[in-house]
Write an enzyme that holds these catalytic residues in place. Sequence first.
Site, PDB file in Angstrom:
ATOM      1  N   HIS A 127      16.472   0.758   2.875  1.00 62.11           N
ATOM      2  CA  HIS A 127      16.313   1.404   1.472  1.00 62.11           C
ATOM      3  C   HIS A 127      17.460   2.336   1.031  1.00 62.11           C
ATOM      4  CE1 HIS A 127      13.732   2.512  -1.513  1.00 62.11           C
ATOM      5  NE2 HIS A 127      13.108   3.705  -0.985  1.00 62.11           N
TER       6      HIS A 127
ATOM      7  N   GLY B 234       0.902  -1.381   0.104  1.00 59.59           N
ATOM      8  CA  GLY B 234      -0.032  -0.179   0.172  1.00 59.59           C
ATOM      9  C   GLY B 234       0.909   1.373  -0.017  1.00 59.59           C
TER      10      GLY B 234
ATOM     11  N   GLY C 242       2.765   4.765  -0.186  1.00 60.98           N
ATOM     12  CA  GLY C 242       2.488   5.850  -0.093  1.00 60.98           C
ATOM     13  C   GLY C 242       2.788   6.897  -1.394  1.00 60.98           C
TER      14      GLY C 242
ATOM     15  N   ASP D 171       4.719  12.968  -2.613  1.00 59.58           N
ATOM     16  CA  ASP D 171       4.663  12.039  -1.701  1.00 59.58           C
ATOM     17  C   ASP D 171       5.654  12.725  -0.412  1.00 59.58           C
ATOM     18  OD1 ASP D 171       4.919   9.882  -0.205  1.00 59.58           O
ATOM     19  OD2 ASP D 171       6.521   8.938  -0.851  1.00 59.58           O
TER      20      ASP D 171
HETATM   21  C1  SPV Z   1       6.459   3.891  -1.502  1.00 60.34           C
HETATM   22  O1  SPV Z   1       6.485   3.355  -2.451  1.00 60.34           O
HETATM   23  O2  SPV Z   1       5.716   4.691  -0.932  1.00 60.34           O
HETATM   24  C2  SPV Z   1       7.840   3.922  -0.800  1.00 60.34           C
HETATM   25  C3  SPV Z   1       8.911   3.370  -1.676  1.00 60.34           C
HETATM   26  O3  SPV Z   1       7.766   4.367   0.360  1.00 60.34           O
HETATM   27  S1  SPV Z   1       9.839   4.728  -2.203  1.00 60.34           S
HETATM   28  O4  SPV Z   1       9.222   5.538  -2.987  1.00 60.34           O
HETATM   29  O5  SPV Z   1      11.058   4.067  -2.927  1.00 60.34           O
HETATM   30  O6  SPV Z   1      10.381   5.371  -0.976  1.00 60.34           O
HETATM   31 MG    MG Z   2       6.347   5.576   0.945  1.00 61.06          MG
END
Ligand code: SPV
Ligand code: MG
Length: 290
Positions: free
Chosen positions: A186, A41, A43, A54
């Site tokens: 990450h 899910g 973000g 984001d």
């Molecule tokens: C997301 O998919 O919301 C993540 C992964 O947190 S990233 O976008 O790579 O941080």
């Molecule tokens: Mg995220």
Amino acid sequence: MTRHQVLRQALREGRLLTAMAAHNPMAAVLAEQAGFDAIWGSGFELSASYAVPDASILSLSVHVEMMRAIAARVSVPVIADIDTGFGNAVNVAYVLPQFEAAGVSAVVMEDKHFPKDTSLREQGRQELLAIETFQGKIAAAVAARRDPDLVVVARVEALIAGLGQAEAQRRARAYVQAGADAVLIHSKQKTPDEILDFVQAWDGSAPLVLVPTAYPQLRESDIAALKKVGIVIYGNHAIRAAVGAMREVFARIRADGGIAGVDAQLPAVNDIIALQGDAGMRELEQRFLR
Ligand code: SPV
Ligand code: MG
């Protein structure tokens, strides 16, 4: 077994699970049909689907409602990206039961300041909390869950923030001590080297979670061979696929001045109707419509 138990057992057994990102229930249904073990899910995807950054812009209720809608339409476990937990440890204590009630089987919380910036953005603002502050947030999440099988994943952003391997290891260990069931580490390096260094040095006290968006050359068989990774998350491939497909089709319709040229390449309307759960509705019609 409940979905939470399916996820927890796979993590315990050391089997690598694959999770595909989804920004709405249709994407989740397609991911489940394609054979992914779980839904991420995301973000990032949710924000992108609202065409906003984001960066802690969308509200808690938007996140929770989308997780509820997704969990209602798939039977695989849903792993909710709860970003920074929507505030401090007190906020986390209130937020976690809401995600749990929405039906998710795991939450992933990252050790960045609220409001956050997205991890893969170039020159993003990557400000991390003090270790003990985030330990408090993890402990609050663990204490707030009602079902002990709900998986709490601590996400370490030290490599994203450029703080190096020692700091990343220190944080990961501290978060496991605080009660995290797994650690998402990450990296935005274009090769897997940084992540492989981390995995090799990891003490194995909890399974790891990887998001290989920036280093796509690392395949599932390579990850499984490391023996320390429980979940691989494909973080943004649903929204990127959707954007690419829509762009192409929209451009073609404008160029052609009509839809005849794209019709054959698109899924048929009946395909979409089936994905909407038409079979279930027909059954209801048969049984109850008088
Ligand atoms: C997301 O998919 O919301 C993540 C992964 O947190 S990233 O976008 O790579 O941080
Ligand atoms: Mg995220």
